[in-house]
Structures are given as structure tokens and as C-alpha cells.
Design a protein around this motif. Structure first.
Motif: not given
Length: 296
Positions: A18-20, A86-91, A244-253
């Protein structure tokens, strides 16, 4: 892994993912440097209070220079890089690039300490670079100069995380991890404070942005550190690092749910390659476990 530890692991992945998202919400309104400064200030205050409650000392009189330097390389500069990105890239993009930290750590260990990496780690580094390349080239974003700069900033941040982890191992290995976290956050907050004050918003941000800043600093940074070090204490660093595996998954969600960020098929392939690379670098091989557990 005990159920309580598994719940904390999932919660940590959700929070760091969620930080992203919250950076995507705050940076366009109050700016990158102010976002990073507030995030670090809130996190530092929270962690210092936690240390006070636990009766631990930061030994500031003797160590303030060390904490200032450590905070600068391990938090202030990386947070600033991610905030600008964060100005340009998706979470989801930022989180996937952030997941390359274990790979970059292997590279730095080989270059700086002449540590010979296993074949699993070497293959993981190559697979990870291919994955990021696929994500960048064929993902949902066009390859503009602005996008490339943002991706580069994420890699700089990840490289600083990787280098600082080796620096800590070399110079501060005997320091209590929670003390180290509080010290680095405090040093980072002091280092970035002038830049944050220089870029103080001209008017009071909307309530939603203020709430996002509070959550980013207190929950996604301060509380996340407490959870992480509790997890290390409960199950060890090798299992804790699987977040490390979970952070990108939740960021995408979170990005898909709240910002309507989409993931293309090619982007999903790049995403999967990076996750495979992380598993190889961390030498997490589920098939070996199953094979060893099979009677024979």
C-alpha cells in the motif's frame, strides 16, 4: 510457520504494498520531497517512542554521525527516488522494481566482497533483469523519457537498499535491529528535513491527502518496521524476507482497485519473471522440499 506469524507476514505485504499506492496519491498534490520528508518524520517519531517504551537507547551522542549517514543511504535517498518515480509509474511497477533488491545485493556482494554467488543466484539475477526488461518494454506504459527516468530512479533506490544492507552487515551487525531501524529513520528524517521545508506546500492539502500522508508514515513505514522485526524474531530472517514476494502482489491489487491501474499480459509475464528471480536469488526451491519429503 505459526499462524500468527503467517498473518503478520500477509499484513506486512499488504502494508508495504500500500505504500506505493499512497505515494501515488500524495506526490501529485504535495510533491515528492515533502511526501518523503513527512513519511520519514512520522516514522522516526513513532519508532523512537517505541524504543523509549522498551527502554532502549539510540546512543545519539556517540553515534549521531553514523545514524545520519546510514539514514541518508538507507532511507532518505531511496524514499525520495520512489516518491519522484510515483509521478510517472504505477504502484505495481515500483513494487516489482523494488523486489530486485535481493538480486542487486548479490551483485554488490560479488563486486565489493568478492563473494562467489551460487548458480541459483546467478541465474536469478539474469532472469530478474530479463523480467524487468519485459515489464518496461512491453508493459502497460509507453517508453517515454519520463518513464525511463522514473524506472531509473526506482533502480537507484533499490541499489541503495541493497548497498545499505551490506553496509549494515559490515558496520552495524551487532546493533539491535529495532534500534537500527529507529536510528536510520531518525537520521533520514534529519537529512531530508531541509528539502521538505523548502518544498512546503503553499496551502493546506485536502483531508484525503493528509490522511494518506499519516498512513504512509505511521502505518506503511513505522508500524511496518515493527511488524518486520517482530517477524524476524519469531521465524528468522530467511522466512521473513519472503514478504518480498507479497509486496508487488498487493501493490498491483491496490493499484487496480483504487487507481484503476491495469496489467497487460506481457506485464504479467515480466512480473512473474521477477518473482521467479527473487525465489532463485533467495534460493527458495519448493520442488526440492517436496522431493526431499517424498518417501523413497
Amino acid at each position: 510457520m505459526p499462524l500468527s506469524a503467517l498473518i503478520r507476514l500477509l499484513l506486512l505485504g499488504m502494508i508495504w504494498g500500500a505504500s506505493f499506492l499512497f505515494q501515488r496519491l500524495t506526490v501529485p498534490v504535495v510533491g515528492a520531497s515533502f511526501t518523503a520528508a513527512v513519511r520519514l518524520a512520522l516514522s522516526a517519531i513513532m519508532l523512537v517512542i517505541v524504543l523509549r517504551v522498551l527502554g532502549r537507547s539510540l546512543d545519539l551522542r556517540r553515534q549521531w554521525r553514523a545514524w545520519l549517514w546510514l539514514g541518508t543511504i538507507s532511507a532518505a535517498l531511496p524514499f525520495l527516488c520512489f516518491a519522484y518515480a510515483a509521478r510517472s509509474l504505477p504502484a505495481g511497477y515500483m513494487a516489482v522494481i523494488n523486489a530486485t533488491v535481493p538480486m542487486l545485493t548479490v551483485i554488490f556482494a560479488a563486486l565489493l566482497w568478492r563473494v562467489r554467488a551460487s548458480w541459483s543466484k546467478r541465474i536469478g539475477v539474469v532472469v530478474g533483469l530479463i523480467g524487468v526488461g519485459v515489464l518496461a518494454r512491453y508493459g502497460s506504459l509507453g517508453m517515454t523519457q519520463q518513464t525511463l527516468v522514473a524506472i531509473g530512479l526506482c533502480f537507484v533506490a533499490s541499489a541503495l537498499y541493497a548497498y545499505s544492507s551490506l553496509f549494515i552487515r559490515q558496520h552495524h551487525a551487532n546493533v539491535n535491529p529495532l534500534v537500527l531501524a529507529a536510528a536510520s529513520q531518525l537520521g533520514a528524517a534529519v537529512a531530508i528535513l531541509p528539502l521538505g521545508l523548502w518544498n512546503l506546500p503553499a496551502r493546506l492539502p485536502p483531508t484525503g491527502v493528509i490522511v494518506s500522508l499519516l498512513v504512509l508514515g505511521l502505518v506503511c513505514t513505522g508500524l511496518a518496521y515493527v511488524l518486520y522485526f517482530q517477524l524476524i524474531s519469531d521465524v528468522g530472517s530467511e522466512k521473513a524476507v519472503t514478504n518480498t514476494f507479497l509486496v508487488p502482489v498487493f501493490a498491483q491489487i491496490w493499484g487496480a482497485l483504487f487507481l484503476h491501474e491495469r496489467l497487460t499480459l506481457a506485464g504479467a509475464l515480466g512480473f512473474a519473471l521477477v518473482m521467479l528471480a527473487v525465489a532463485l536469488v533467495l534460493e527458495i526451491h519448493p520442488w526440492r522440499t517436496r522431493r526431499a519429503a517424498t518417501p523413497g
